[in-house]
Design an enzyme around this catalytic site. Structure first.
Site, PDB file in Angstrom:
ATOM      1  N   HIS A  97       0.849  -1.193   0.000  1.00  0.00           N
ATOM      2  CA  HIS A  97       0.000   0.000   0.000  1.00  0.00           C
ATOM      3  C   HIS A  97       0.888   1.247   0.000  1.00  0.00           C
ATOM      4  O   HIS A  97       1.948   1.252   0.636  1.00  0.00           O
ATOM      5  CB  HIS A  97      -0.922  -0.005   1.220  1.00  0.00           C
ATOM      6  CG  HIS A  97      -1.984   1.045   1.124  1.00  0.00           C
ATOM      7  ND1 HIS A  97      -1.735   2.369   1.405  1.00  0.00           N
ATOM      8  CD2 HIS A  97      -3.279   0.971   0.724  1.00  0.00           C
ATOM      9  CE1 HIS A  97      -2.850   3.063   1.191  1.00  0.00           C
ATOM     10  NE2 HIS A  97      -3.797   2.243   0.782  1.00  0.00           N
ATOM     11  N   GLU A 167      -3.849   1.849  -7.410  1.00  0.00           N
ATOM     12  CA  GLU A 167      -4.325   3.013  -6.670  1.00  0.00           C
ATOM     13  C   GLU A 167      -3.471   4.234  -7.003  1.00  0.00           C
ATOM     14  O   GLU A 167      -2.331   4.337  -6.533  1.00  0.00           O
ATOM     15  CB  GLU A 167      -4.223   2.771  -5.156  1.00  0.00           C
ATOM     16  CG  GLU A 167      -5.035   1.610  -4.653  1.00  0.00           C
ATOM     17  CD  GLU A 167      -5.294   1.713  -3.150  1.00  0.00           C
ATOM     18  OE1 GLU A 167      -6.452   1.738  -2.764  1.00  0.00           O
ATOM     19  OE2 GLU A 167      -4.321   1.783  -2.376  1.00  0.00           O
TER      20      GLU A 167
HETATM   21  P1  PGA Z   1      -9.784   5.681   0.176  1.00  0.00           P
HETATM   22  O1  PGA Z   1      -8.485   4.771   0.358  1.00  0.00           O
HETATM   23  O2  PGA Z   1     -10.888   4.783  -0.353  1.00  0.00           O
HETATM   24  O3  PGA Z   1     -10.065   6.201   1.539  1.00  0.00           O
HETATM   25  O4  PGA Z   1      -9.441   6.729  -0.830  1.00  0.00           O
HETATM   26  C1  PGA Z   1      -8.197   3.722  -0.511  1.00  0.00           C
HETATM   27  C2  PGA Z   1      -6.947   3.004  -0.058  1.00  0.00           C
HETATM   28  O5  PGA Z   1      -6.014   3.666   0.414  1.00  0.00           O
HETATM   29  O6  PGA Z   1      -6.846   1.769  -0.159  1.00  0.00           O
END
Ligand code: PGA
Length: 254
Positions: A97, A167
Site C-alpha cells: 500500500h 491506486e
Molecule cells: P480511500 O483509500 O478509499 O479512503 O481513498 C483507498 C486506499 O487507500 O486503499
C-alpha cells in the site's frame, strides 16, 4: 472466486474499539451473505481481526490483514507474521500500500512480504500506483517497474493467489476518484504487464482492482466503465451504511 466482483475493505487505523470493529464486521458479513455476484474481504487492523471473525462460515465473506512482517518468526518486536494472521482466519493480506511504501517499504521488501503471504497459504493483494501523471507517460514505466520488482521471484504457479490493486496516490483519501477512462486504460496496462511476466493465461486470470476515493455513489460506475474486477475501498469501508450501499450497488451489476 470465479468472475465475481471482489470488494476489499481496507479499514486502515479504524475503528476506535473492538466493539465497533465487531459491529461493522457483523453488518458487512450479513450483507455479503445475500450477494449474488460479489465477494467481500475486510481487512481490519491486526488486533481486530479476531473480533471481526465469526465461528460460523460466512458466505461471500473473507477476512484479510493490512500488512504482514517480512519475517516468519523470531525476535522482531512489534511485528506480526503472515502465519499469525492466517491462524486468526485471515485469508488475504494487503501488501505494498502506498502508505506503507511512504513509510519505507521498497519493492524488495514487498516481494519478501508477498512470499510470506503465499507461504502461509493466503492471497496477496498487491498495491501499485503512480504519484503523478505526465504527458510523456512516465507513470506507466513506474507502474510496470513496481509490478515487476514487487513480484520478483514469485513462482508462476502461485499467481492464482495474487490480486493486483491499482491506486493512483493522489486519489487516495481524495474527494474524486480517477476518471473511469483512465482507470480502464491503466487496468489493461496492469494486466498486460502481469501477462508479460507470467504468461497470457495468468494475465487473463489475474484480478485487477481500483482503489482511491471509492464510495457508494461511484462504485458501480467505476467497475462498469473502468472495467475492473473489483475495488479496494478505504474510508467508505468503515462507514456504515455507506459500505452496505456500495456492496448492493456493485452486486446489481449484471
Ligand atoms: P480511500 O483509500 O478509499 O479512503 O481513498 C483507498 C486506499 O487507500 O486503499
Amino acid at each position: 472466486m470465479s468472475s465475481r466482483k471482489l470488494i476489499v475493505g481496507n479499514w486502515k487505523m479504524h475503528p476506535a474499539s473492538a466493539e465497533d470493529a465487531k459491529r461493522i464486521a457483523r453488518r458487512a458479513r450479513t450483507v455479503a451473505a445475500k450477494l449474488l455476484r460479489t465477494n467481500v474481504v475486510i481487512c481490519p487492523p491486526f488486533p481486530f481481526i479476531f473480533a471481526a471473525s465469526s465461528r460460523k462460515p460466512a458466505a461471500n465473506f473473507r477476512l484479510g490483514a493490512q500488512s504482514v512482517s517480512i519475517e516468519e518468526t523470531g525476535a522482531h518486536t512489534g511485528q506480526v507474521s503472515a502465519g499469525m494472521v492466517r491462524s486468526l482466519g485471515a485469508e488475504y493480506a494487503i501488501v505494498g500500500h502506498s502508505e506503507e511504501r511512504a513509510a519505507g517499504d521498497t519493492d524488495q521488501i514487498i516481494s519478501r512480504k508477498i512470499a510470506r503471504i503465499l507461504d502461509a497459504g493466503m492471497t496477496a493483494i498487491v498495491c501499485v500506483g503512480d504519484g503523478s501523471r505526465t504527458e510523456d507517460g512516465a507513470h506507466f514505466d513506474h507502474i510496470k517497474n513496481q509490478i515487476r520488482d514487487s513480484l520478483a521471484g514469485i513462482p508462476a504457479e502461485k499467481t492464482s493467489r495474487i490480486v493486483l490493486a491499482y491506486e493512483p496516490i493522489w486519489a487516495i483519501g481524495a474527494k474524486e476518484p480517477m476518471s473511469s477512462a483512465d482507470i480502464h486504460e491503466t487496468a489493461i496496462f496492469v494486466k498486460k504487464t502481469f501477462a508479460d511476466i507470467f504468461g497470457p493465461e495468468a494475465g487473463l486470470k489475474v484480478k485487477v482492482l481500483y482503489g482511491g476515493a471509492v464510495n457508494f455513489r461511484n462504485a458501480a460506475e467505476i467497475i462498469q466503465a473502468g472495467q475492473v474486477d473489483g475495488l479496494l475501498v478505504g474510508h467508505e469501508s468503515v462507514n456504515m451504511p455507506g459500505f452496505v450501499e456500495l456492496l448492493k450497488a456493485v452486486d446489481h451489476i449484471e
